[in-house]
Design an enzyme around this catalytic site. Structure first.
Site, PDB file in Angstrom:
ATOM      1  CG  ASP A  48      76.079 -30.448 -56.296  1.00 24.99           C
ATOM      2  OD1 ASP A  48      76.342 -29.949 -57.413  1.00 24.99           O
ATOM      3  OD2 ASP A  48      75.228 -31.346 -56.120  1.00 24.99           O
ATOM      4  CE1 TYR A  53      69.860 -34.280 -55.351  1.00 19.34           C
ATOM      5  CE2 TYR A  53      71.384 -32.654 -54.480  1.00 19.34           C
ATOM      6  CZ  TYR A  53      71.081 -33.639 -55.396  1.00 19.34           C
ATOM      7  OH  TYR A  53      72.026 -33.990 -56.339  1.00 19.34           O
ATOM      8  CE  LYS A  82      73.265 -31.424 -59.066  1.00 20.01           C
ATOM      9  NZ  LYS A  82      73.108 -31.412 -57.608  1.00 20.01           N
ATOM     10  CG  HIS A 115      68.949 -33.352 -61.251  1.00 24.30           C
ATOM     11  ND1 HIS A 115      68.506 -32.998 -59.999  1.00 24.30           N
ATOM     12  CD2 HIS A 115      69.854 -34.344 -61.037  1.00 24.30           C
ATOM     13  CE1 HIS A 115      69.110 -33.737 -59.084  1.00 24.30           C
ATOM     14  NE2 HIS A 115      69.933 -34.560 -59.692  1.00 24.30           N
TER      15      HIS A 115
END
Length: 319
Positions: A48, A53, A82, A115
């Site tokens: 994931d 990130y 996302k 997201h």
């Protein structure tokens, strides 16, 4: 010994997702390549990811290495990413996905999620655009318009399935009513202190899978304060772990799987990546699931309070 094969569940579009995967939020770029390599060697087949990130290139390096070694083929893996909040404007969705694909070194991803339901100002220089007073700069793009662009990348085959993340029941209902292609999952924070009992039932009623993030209570969240309750230190949970001869982490991961959820615990430590995976040789008794449900204290650890004035902030209602 061949690695454990993780069970899969079927999405409403007929495609399948492994019920267990590796989360990569808060995994530092210097650590995440090794973590993903270790996870794949241990038997993980579901990773994931997300653009925000800041580590998708490093995840991509691990995938490339494991493909080259012949450990896995692309079709063996399930990769999620996302769409970040600054890319909600429909014309930005496909380019954002293409950036992710380029970073991961892939031609398609298995699952692409919006997201958060709210957008931030479309700023090419910042993922966290701010106003002169320091507050977050908002975009007023309606997530329904974003969803139409998600449907378009799905039709092009760039994302095999599409879904949402952090949507409440009313927002999800609104997408379902207006969608041509249904979201396959709603990925939300879920753990014993925030078990999402009502949202889980709601998702089931719409044939949408709930994916639980921060299943271990996110002990490494950057904003944790000393004295905040630590889920994995909970005495009731430790007692239950003794009963099953498992660790508290393994019990709370199994708790998600036994509720029919997909679960994505994050770790960069090889021993913990292995520990988290070792959950397929036991099941929780129904009365123990009920007992863990009773830990509910609405203990949300990712409220994004700094954007609660956004019209699409999802936590104004109970679920």
């Amino acid at each position: 010994m061949s690695p454990t094969v993780v069970p899969k569940v079927k999405f409403n579009n007929g495609k399948e997702i492994p019920v267990f995967g590796l989360g990569t939020w808060k995994s530092k770029p210097g650590e995440v390549t090794q973590a993903v390599k270790d996870a794949i060697d241990i038997g993980y087949r579901h990773i994931d990811c997300a653009h925000v990130y800041g580590n998708e290139k490093e995840v991509g390096a691990a995938l490339k290495a494991k493909f080259a070694e012949g450990v896995v083929k692309r079709e063996d893996l399930f990769i999620t990413s996302k769409l970040w909040n600054t890319f909600h404007r429909p014309d930005l969705v496909e380019p954002a996905l293409k950036t992710t694909l380029s970073d991961l070194g892939l031609e398609y991803i298995d699952l692409y999620l919006i997201h958060w339901p709210f957008g931030y100002k479309e700023d090419p220089t910042s993922l966290f655009p701010s106003n002169p007073d320091g507050t977050v700069a908002y975009s007023d793009v309606d997530y329904l318009d974003t969803w139409k662009a998600m449907e378009a990348v799905n039709k092009k085959g760039l994302a095999k399935s599409i879904g949402v993340s952090n949507f409440n029941s009313e927002q999800l209902e609104r997408v379902v009513k207006n969608a041509e292609i249904l979201p396959v999952t709603n990925q939300v924070e879920c753990h014993p202190y925030l078990p999402q009992l009502k949202l889980s039932e709601f998702c089931k009623s719409k044939n949408i899978i709930l994916t639980g993030y921060s299943p271990l209570g996110s002990p490494d969240r950057p904003w944790a304060k000393p004295g905040d309750p630590q889920l994995l230190e909970d005495a009731k949970l430790k007692e239950l772990a003794v009963k099953y001869k498992k660790t508290p982490a393994q019990v709370v991961i199994r708790y998600q799987i036994d509720r029919g959820h997909v679960v994505i615990p994050k770790s960069v430590t090889k021993s913990r990546i292995a520990e988290n995976f070792n959950v397929f040789d036991f099941k929780l008794a129904p009365e123990d699931i009920e007992y863990i449900n009773s830990f509910d204290c609405n203990g949300r650890i990712c409220p994004l309070d700094n954007v609660k004035t956004h019209k699409y902030w999802p936590f104004q209602i109970p679920y």
